[in-house]
Write a protein that holds these residues in place. Sequence first.
Motif, PDB file in Angstrom:
ATOM      1  N   LYS A 209       1.002   5.859   4.265  1.00  0.00           N
ATOM      2  CA  LYS A 209       1.068   4.410   4.386  1.00  0.00           C
ATOM      3  C   LYS A 209      -0.207   3.705   3.934  1.00  0.00           C
ATOM      4  CE  LYS A 209      -0.380   4.295   9.263  1.00  0.00           C
ATOM      5  NZ  LYS A 209       0.042   3.907  10.650  1.00  0.00           N
TER       6      LYS A 209
ATOM      7  N   GLU B 164       5.712  -2.940  -4.887  1.00  0.00           N
ATOM      8  CA  GLU B 164       5.362  -4.342  -4.612  1.00  0.00           C
ATOM      9  C   GLU B 164       3.844  -4.524  -4.577  1.00  0.00           C
ATOM     10  OE1 GLU B 164       5.963  -7.775  -1.137  1.00  0.00           O
ATOM     11  OE2 GLU B 164       6.792  -5.768  -0.865  1.00  0.00           O
ATOM     12  N   THR B 165       3.148  -3.567  -3.958  1.00  0.00           N
ATOM     13  CA  THR B 165       1.683  -3.636  -3.908  1.00  0.00           C
ATOM     14  C   THR B 165       1.099  -3.613  -5.314  1.00  0.00           C
ATOM     15  OG1 THR B 165       1.573  -2.585  -1.728  1.00  0.00           O
ATOM     16  CG2 THR B 165      -0.407  -2.475  -3.103  1.00  0.00           C
TER      17      THR B 165
ATOM     18  N   HIS C 290       7.475  -0.655  -1.097  1.00  0.00           N
ATOM     19  CA  HIS C 290       6.192  -1.257  -0.701  1.00  0.00           C
ATOM     20  C   HIS C 290       5.110  -0.921  -1.719  1.00  0.00           C
ATOM     21  CE1 HIS C 290       2.786  -2.549   1.667  1.00  0.00           C
ATOM     22  NE2 HIS C 290       2.280  -1.333   1.660  1.00  0.00           N
TER      23      HIS C 290
ATOM     24  N   THR D 179      -2.749   1.034  -0.175  1.00  0.00           N
ATOM     25  CA  THR D 179      -1.585   0.271   0.266  1.00  0.00           C
ATOM     26  C   THR D 179      -1.682  -0.187   1.720  1.00  0.00           C
ATOM     27  OG1 THR D 179      -0.460   2.359   0.782  1.00  0.00           O
ATOM     28  CG2 THR D 179      -0.047   1.396  -1.376  1.00  0.00           C
TER      29      THR D 179
END
Length: 312
Positions: free
Chosen positions: A230, A251-252, A248, A95
């Motif tokens: 992260k 979405e990734t 996130h 990610t």
Amino acid sequence: MYEAIVFAASLRAKSPKFSGRLILAEPQAGALWRKDPTINSPEVRTLLMNLGAEIIPFENKHFGQAYPYGNKIEALGILPAGEPFVFFDTDTLITGELTDVPFDFNVPSASTRVTGTWPKEDLYWPGYAATWKSLYDKFGLDYDSSLDLNEPAEFWRRHLYFNAGFFYYKCPKIFGERFLEYALAIRDDRPDELVLQELDPWLDQVALPLVIHSLGGKRDALPNGFLDGKTSCHYRLLPLLYARESDHLVETLETVTAPNKIKKVLKEYEPMLRMIYQGRGQKARALFNQNDLPRREQAIRNTLKREGFWMR
């Protein structure tokens, strides 16, 4: 093999500075497998290679069907000796920029995103300390220096314990040979203190902290917030990813699986077809408040199963 596509696609999309080798270790058919474990789809193989993966075969000599988690131990034998490596399970999503992770390859470590899955408490067991100490003693390792003295006695977090979803070191040959030696010794000649403990599927995670400790590694070798943070996520199963991971991360996943050349192949796999492309993942996500999730994973699993969103 479908998880490997997602991993490779996310690596290319989220870590453009990465210039190292992406090696996909492929177990080969043999006496230790009931079915052929090789990639059985030409489309999958082609897509992986187009994403830059080097598919390298290896032979199972010790585990195979009886303990497929042993693949990660035996696969280290195909990596080039003397070169730093990071092992990732295929059910991992990249990610962020992998080259920004401050690895010190001289000090090995592994994922600390882990719960107290082993050893299991039992009425007649000797306790956490005696169980773990018997393993350190078996391999001539210093037990006391492995402990986190900030944690109370007879609490699982006091002891060195990792998730084997990722690990790294300066040399795969040294790490792999030690990992294999310890895993086989525990499997074939366990200390008496382990007589009540199950080793399937935990054998790799029992041996891993001993390997890391023996090579001078530690639990906090890597700063918090990078891997399993992260930069990567070991999501394990798509329903769990949608239920509990960040916006996130979701979405990734949906971005890197959107290109037609990838979608065409991943739709062959029913969990990805239904969870990603037919929207069931987003419906499963709506069942949970990601800022106030149940404390126990089993509660999340139970909700997903009850509502018909459990797939693996």
